[in-house]
Design an enzyme around this catalytic site. Structure first.
Site, PDB file in Angstrom:
ATOM      1  N   TYR A   1       0.851  -1.194   0.000  1.00  0.00           N
ATOM      2  CA  TYR A   1       0.000   0.000   0.000  1.00  0.00           C
ATOM      3  C   TYR A   1       0.886   1.243   0.000  1.00  0.00           C
ATOM      4  O   TYR A   1       0.759   2.116   0.833  1.00  0.00           O
ATOM      5  CB  TYR A   1      -0.914  -0.017   1.229  1.00  0.00           C
ATOM      6  CG  TYR A   1      -2.191   0.776   1.066  1.00  0.00           C
ATOM      7  CD1 TYR A   1      -3.217   0.304   0.257  1.00  0.00           C
ATOM      8  CD2 TYR A   1      -2.365   1.988   1.724  1.00  0.00           C
ATOM      9  CE1 TYR A   1      -4.396   1.024   0.109  1.00  0.00           C
ATOM     10  CE2 TYR A   1      -3.536   2.717   1.599  1.00  0.00           C
ATOM     11  CZ  TYR A   1      -4.556   2.238   0.781  1.00  0.00           C
ATOM     12  OH  TYR A   1      -5.725   2.953   0.644  1.00  0.00           O
TER      13      TYR A   1
ATOM     14  N   GLU B   1      10.505  31.542 -14.115  1.00  0.00           N
ATOM     15  CA  GLU B   1      10.767  31.366 -15.538  1.00  0.00           C
ATOM     16  C   GLU B   1      11.186  29.933 -15.880  1.00  0.00           C
ATOM     17  O   GLU B   1      11.032  29.501 -17.018  1.00  0.00           O
ATOM     18  CB  GLU B   1      11.854  32.347 -16.007  1.00  0.00           C
ATOM     19  CG  GLU B   1      11.435  33.808 -16.018  1.00  0.00           C
ATOM     20  CD  GLU B   1      10.361  34.117 -17.062  1.00  0.00           C
ATOM     21  OE1 GLU B   1      10.117  33.262 -17.939  1.00  0.00           O
ATOM     22  OE2 GLU B   1       9.760  35.198 -16.981  1.00  0.00           O
TER      23      GLU B   1
ATOM     24  N   HIS C   1       4.384  -3.372 -13.352  1.00  0.00           N
ATOM     25  CA  HIS C   1       5.729  -3.084 -13.831  1.00  0.00           C
ATOM     26  C   HIS C   1       6.322  -4.405 -14.315  1.00  0.00           C
ATOM     27  O   HIS C   1       6.093  -5.451 -13.699  1.00  0.00           O
ATOM     28  CB  HIS C   1       6.561  -2.511 -12.680  1.00  0.00           C
ATOM     29  CG  HIS C   1       7.870  -1.908 -13.071  1.00  0.00           C
ATOM     30  ND1 HIS C   1       8.143  -1.446 -14.352  1.00  0.00           N
ATOM     31  CD2 HIS C   1       9.002  -1.674 -12.359  1.00  0.00           C
ATOM     32  CE1 HIS C   1       9.362  -0.957 -14.386  1.00  0.00           C
ATOM     33  NE2 HIS C   1       9.913  -1.092 -13.190  1.00  0.00           N
TER      34      HIS C   1
ATOM     35  N   ASP D   1      10.208  -2.870  -6.415  1.00  0.00           N
ATOM     36  CA  ASP D   1      10.928  -3.971  -7.058  1.00  0.00           C
ATOM     37  C   ASP D   1      11.824  -4.706  -6.063  1.00  0.00           C
ATOM     38  O   ASP D   1      11.877  -5.946  -6.056  1.00  0.00           O
ATOM     39  CB  ASP D   1      11.756  -3.441  -8.231  1.00  0.00           C
ATOM     40  CG  ASP D   1      10.883  -2.890  -9.342  1.00  0.00           C
ATOM     41  OD1 ASP D   1       9.830  -3.489  -9.623  1.00  0.00           O
ATOM     42  OD2 ASP D   1      11.248  -1.852  -9.927  1.00  0.00           O
TER      43      ASP D   1
END
Length: 347
Positions: free
Chosen positions: A38, A243, A123, A99
């Site tokens: 989770y 910017e 994945h 993983d």
């Protein structure tokens, strides 16, 4: 599947119109979907499936994350369990741990993959690099993935807003003859906008490249480069940050997401338009060799080896905090924190 034309290249995709939620519910009606983990993807996928009327339970060790699941409405002993109990109850095991954690927990998960069950990923890492991870599913279970193209947080936010995050899907192993339907149904259930087909290898190589490239690594790199050049030439932190980051993320990118970069070029000032048209190719030419080097590092499994080795170290969290602090404590992101606090919604 619907056929779409991508600039002269035809591709078949799955949309909600041809595969509505009602069909997904029917296909998954006899399944108990156990979300294991989770953390990043788990909350968004689990809550979306729950809200879509699917039978979902969560498996999570006791601790802060367990408490977060409780706060999100999962009920201990009813829809929230310790990991092993959830694995025993689940017929579709959603393996959504990191993983590194997947490698560690795999012997436990494998024990509960009895014939006819399904193993779901978001994945392709564990399966693609099975020689390194040791994740080799039994031959009598279905193995497939749905990979939302964004964070679990974004998946949930878009779902709540009545929208969807596009996802890839792939079937690695079809033991029951129904893996593809279950895979697509899961994709619809987690709240995908549309689904495009891939395979486990392509998913992980594109994903690792993207994360290290334009999604995170590259974007931080070019933010830092422009910010540092502006500051070195006498511009204030506020001006340099606005910017470099604020205008892009708050003004331009939402419009690009809605209408495309070509529309943005056509609808900005002629001065900005001319500069953007003159400079995008030099930036492409400067960065393309870096992307080629990055892709080769992914393809050669070097990136996988680095991830497995470093992320499995006992002091990984301590080292991670030092690296994250470098970003957090940099002038650019300290300026960002101040700028964000001054947005009208935060005033």
């Amino acid at each position: 599947m619907a056929k779409l034309n991508f600039g002269g290249v035809e591709e078949e995709v799955v949309t909600r119109e041809e595969f509505p939620l009602e069909k997904a519910r029917e296909i998954l009606s006899d399944q108990t979907i156990a979300v294991i983990g989770y953390g990043v993807q788990g909350p968004g996928q689990a809550m979306n499936m729950r809200d879509n009327g699917l039978n979902v339970i969560v498996g999570q060790r006791k601790g802060k994350t367990f408490d977060k699941a409780v706060a999100d409405g999962w009920v201990p002993g009813e829809t929230l369990f310790e990991i092993e109990e959830a694995l025993a109850k689940g017929t579709i095991i959603c393996y959504l741990l990191s993983d590194a954690a997947q490698i560690e927990l795999w012997p436990t998960v494998k024990k509960h993959l009895t014939p006819g069950k399904s193993l779901y990923f978001s994945h392709g890492f564990g399966i693609t690099y099975k020689e390194k991870t040791g994740i080799v599913p039994p031959a009598d279970v279905d193995v497939f993935l749905t990979a939302p193209k964004g964070s679990g947080t974004s998946l949930r936010r878009l779902f709540v807003a009545g929208k969807g995050l596009n996802s890839s899907f792939a079937v690695y192993q079809d033991a029951t003859g129904n893996a593809r339907n279950k895979c697509i149904a899961m994709g619809i259930g987690v709240g995908s906008g549309y689904l495009f087909e891939t395979n486990f290898y392509n998913e992980v190589t594109s994903d690792l490249t993207g994360e290290r490239g334009t999604l995170m690594g590259c974007i931080q790199g070019i933010f830092a480069a422009q910010y540092e050049v502006l500051r070195a030439n006498g511009h204030s932190p506020s001006e340099a940050f606005n910017e470099t980051v604020e205008e892009l993320t708050q003004s331009l990118m939402p419009l690009v997401a809605e209408n495309g970069m070509d529309w943005m070029y056509a609808n900005c000032s002629t001065t900005a338009q001319r500069g953007a048209l003159d400079w995008w190719k030099p930036f492409r030419d400067a960065t393309k060799p870096v992307f080629e080097k990055l892709y080769e590092s992914v393809k050669s499994q070097n990136e996988a080896e680095i991830s497995i080795t470093r992320n499995s170290q006992s002091d990984y969290r301590e080292k991670l905090e030092i690296e994250l602090a470098e970003l957090r404590d940099s002038e650019m992101w300290r300026a960002g924190k101040t700028v964000r606090s001054l947005r009208p919604e935060n005033a």
